[in-house]
Design an enzyme around this catalytic site. Structure first.
Site, mmCIF file in Angstrom:
data_model
loop_
_atom_site.group_PDB
_atom_site.id
_atom_site.type_symbol
_atom_site.label_atom_id
_atom_site.label_comp_id
_atom_site.label_asym_id
_atom_site.label_seq_id
_atom_site.Cartn_x
_atom_site.Cartn_y
_atom_site.Cartn_z
ATOM 1 N N TYR A 159 -18.075 79.907 90.668
ATOM 2 C CA TYR A 159 -19.331 80.587 90.318
ATOM 3 C C TYR A 159 -19.311 80.841 88.825
ATOM 4 C CZ TYR A 159 -22.825 84.344 90.034
ATOM 5 O OH TYR A 159 -23.914 85.123 89.691
ATOM 6 N N ASP A 254 -14.243 78.509 82.260
ATOM 7 C CA ASP A 254 -14.964 79.760 82.496
ATOM 8 C C ASP A 254 -13.924 80.840 82.798
ATOM 9 O OD1 ASP A 254 -17.653 80.849 84.726
ATOM 10 O OD2 ASP A 254 -16.317 81.925 83.361
ATOM 11 N N LYS A 282 -16.810 90.573 80.858
ATOM 12 C CA LYS A 282 -16.115 91.669 81.516
ATOM 13 C C LYS A 282 -15.164 92.454 80.602
ATOM 14 C CE LYS A 282 -16.705 89.012 85.692
ATOM 15 N NZ LYS A 282 -17.803 89.630 86.441
HETATM 16 P P1 KE4 Z 1 -22.249 87.957 84.822
HETATM 17 O O1 KE4 Z 1 -23.511 87.247 84.414
HETATM 18 O O2 KE4 Z 1 -22.350 88.535 86.221
HETATM 19 O O3 KE4 Z 1 -21.782 88.985 83.789
HETATM 20 O O4 KE4 Z 1 -21.070 86.873 84.853
HETATM 21 C C1 KE4 Z 1 -21.235 85.721 85.626
HETATM 22 C C2 KE4 Z 1 -19.882 85.112 85.926
HETATM 23 C C3 KE4 Z 1 -19.511 83.966 85.258
HETATM 24 N N1 KE4 Z 1 -18.311 83.389 85.476
HETATM 25 C C4 KE4 Z 1 -17.443 83.926 86.356
HETATM 26 C C5 KE4 Z 1 -16.118 83.262 86.582
HETATM 27 C C6 KE4 Z 1 -17.772 85.107 87.065
HETATM 28 O O5 KE4 Z 1 -16.898 85.628 87.958
HETATM 29 C C7 KE4 Z 1 -19.022 85.710 86.850
HETATM 30 C C8 KE4 Z 1 -19.466 86.951 87.605
HETATM 31 N N2 KE4 Z 1 -18.543 87.493 88.524
HETATM 32 C C9 KE4 Z 1 -19.101 88.204 89.631
HETATM 33 C C10 KE4 Z 1 -17.932 88.575 90.550
HETATM 34 N N3 KE4 Z 1 -17.662 87.529 91.457
HETATM 35 C C11 KE4 Z 1 -19.902 89.380 89.206
HETATM 36 C C12 KE4 Z 1 -20.252 90.348 90.318
HETATM 37 C C13 KE4 Z 1 -21.710 90.277 90.664
HETATM 38 O O6 KE4 Z 1 -22.280 89.166 90.743
HETATM 39 O O7 KE4 Z 1 -22.264 91.376 90.898
#
Ligand code: KE4
Length: 458
Positions: A159, A254, A282
């Site tokens: 993801y 990523d 993060k």
């Molecule tokens: P954000 O746009 O949510 O800040 O990041 C996207 C993203 C990109 N790449 C990786 C590897 C990620 O894990 C994420 C987002 N992680 C999720 C947790 N699985 C965020 C939690 C959520 O979607 O509320």
């Protein structure tokens, strides 16, 4: 709420009292789709009412009803040094008194850039953004602009945020809701993204050969945290590096979750494989909205205002977020907590393994640094199909028993776990004791809402 368990009676109740969370959720559902601002928070995968929190400190979260939870999500990564760390809170307070946003350059953006470059030498230049999604979205556009090619290869179950080009067979919340290919993405765009099975060299080479002349980039979570916790095989990752180098395609790591979580230099340091671009998020924001992408100068300099690839953001490099990020990154660099985090996570997971083995419940787990995952299956999954095969029912019962008794793991088997420097032996012991006492709820289909044995000591 939880007394120390050493020498005290301990029992399990079906659930903490969560009347206020229930009321807040009812209200929220009238205002926001599903009552949340990010789908995974809705507890759809495990059932029950999501917990609404009001406060956090160290290793603990506190919900609207005043219940205490040991937190193993840590806001999906940023809380590596614990919630409400005084140095981060002070940094935010100080900056807030100087202004929260200027829409103009500040020196603190360069401070954070220097700290990140110090830890990830593959990043020669960096661009701050406001989320992990923006970081991967911008990396994709930059790779397409730099190579003048259109195709992207990603991997099933990885993801990368809710980017149109990357919501193809994605993991995390998308998978949790069985929506690997979200509606709303034009077929003419989706056709440029090919998704292959993770950790499968043969399948990747087949797809690579079919598109290599128009392949802009390969994007991968080198340590996947969105299909549970599934590290890339070193040979698989080396192959991605070899073929993209030979083909003039961009390799994007990523590391939005693994960056600063598995080691100071992220997964690229763990594996010794250098990507062309890295997406971050993060941790680098200390809990405030920050993402970043960076890598080779010759690629990054294609970005406006220097180059033709446009990318922008009103709040990119926001001073408040940079202050929080700078404070956390300095803490991490000074303390380099990864051995400690590894040992804490190992104590937790080996304790869980012992409990499940003694109950005859198939269980496996994995970790790198303070990032970990566990599965209700004998063997460790290597890809999303393996994860999907793990026991849903047991996971759901386990999660409900834990959350109902103050242990907050991610509410989906397609997520990872995180431990912080503030988790001590006491938190690990409390966690394992609660899991042990919850076994009756975990190992057989019990009437979770009707049985309660012994009474939880308040
Ligand atoms: P954000 O746009 O949510 O800040 O990041 C996207 C993203 C990109 N790449 C990786 C590897 C990620 O894990 C994420 C987002 N992680 C999720 C947790 N699985 C965020 C939690 C959520 O979607 O509320």
């Amino acid at each position: 709420m939880l007394r120390s368990l050493v020498g005290s009676e301990m029992c399990i109740r079906d659930r903490n009292k969560i009347d206020k969370s229930i009321k807040l959720f009812e209200e929220a559902q009238l205002l926001m789709p599903g009552g949340v601002n990010s789908p995974v928070r809705a507890f759809k995968n495990i059932g029950g009412n999501p917990i609404f929190f009001e406060k956090a400190s160290g290793a603990y979260l506190y919900d609207a009803d005043g219940n205490e939870y040991i937190d193993y999500i840590g806001s999906w990564g940023p809380m590596i040094m614990g919630h409400s760390h005084p140095k981060i809170v002070d940094a935010i307070k100080k900056q807030a008194e100087l202004g929260t946003s200027y829409g103009a350059p500040t020196g603190i953006e360069s401070e954070v850039a220097v700290l990140i470059k110090k830890c990830l030498p593959s990043i020669e230049k960096i661009r701050m953004v406001n989320s992990g999604t923006e970081a991967t979205m911008s990396s994709i556009r930059l790779a397409r602009g730099y190579t003048n090619r259109d195709k992207i290869i990603k991997f099933d179950g990885c993801y990368h945020g809710h980017v149109d080009s990357l919501l193809i067979k994605a993991g995390s919340g998308v998978l949790t809701f069985g929506l690997p290919d979200s509606p709303g993405i034009p077929k003419d765009l989706a056709k440029h993204t090919l998704s292959c099975p993770f950790n499968n060299k043969e399948e990747f080479l087949k797809v690579f050969e079919s598109v290599k002349d128009d392949l802009a980039a390969v994007i991968v979570e080198p340590i996947a945290g969105n299909m549970g916790f599934v590290p890339g095989d070193i040979d698989f990752l080396k192959l991605l590096r070899e073929v993209t180098t030979a083909n003039g395609s961009i390799l994007i790591f990523d590391e939005v979750m693994s960056g600063f979580r598995v080691s100071l230099g992220g997964a690229q340091e763990v594996f010794g494989i250098i990507p062309d671009l890295t997406a971050l998020g993060k941790v680098i924001g200390g809990g405030l909205p920050v993402g970043a992408f960076g890598g080779k100068q010759e690629i990054m300099d294609q970005l406006a205002p220097l180059g033709p690839v446009y990318q922008a953001g009103t709040l990119s490099g926001n001073p408040l977020a940079m202050a929080a990020g700078s404070a956390l990154l300095n803490l991490i660099i000074d303390e380099n907590p990864y051995e400690k985090l590894e040992s804490k996570a190992s104590s937790l997971l080996s304790g869980m393994q012992h409990i499940m083995d003694s109950a005859g419940i198939p269980f496996s787990s994995n970790q790198i640094g303070g990032m970990f995952g566990f599965f209700f299956s004998e063997t460790l999954p290597k890809n999303i199909d393996d994860v999907t095969q793990t026991n849903d029912e047991t996971f759901i019962r386990f999660l409900n028993a834990c959350i109902g008794n103050g242990i907050y793991f991610a509410p989906s088997k397609y997520e990872a776990g995180f431990i912080s420097t503030k988790h001590t032996d006491l938190e690990i012991e409390k966690t394992l004791t609660i899991i042990n006492l919850s076994l009756i709820h975990i190992s057989e289909p019990t009437r979770l809402l009707s049985i309660s044995y012994a009474v939880f000591c308040l």
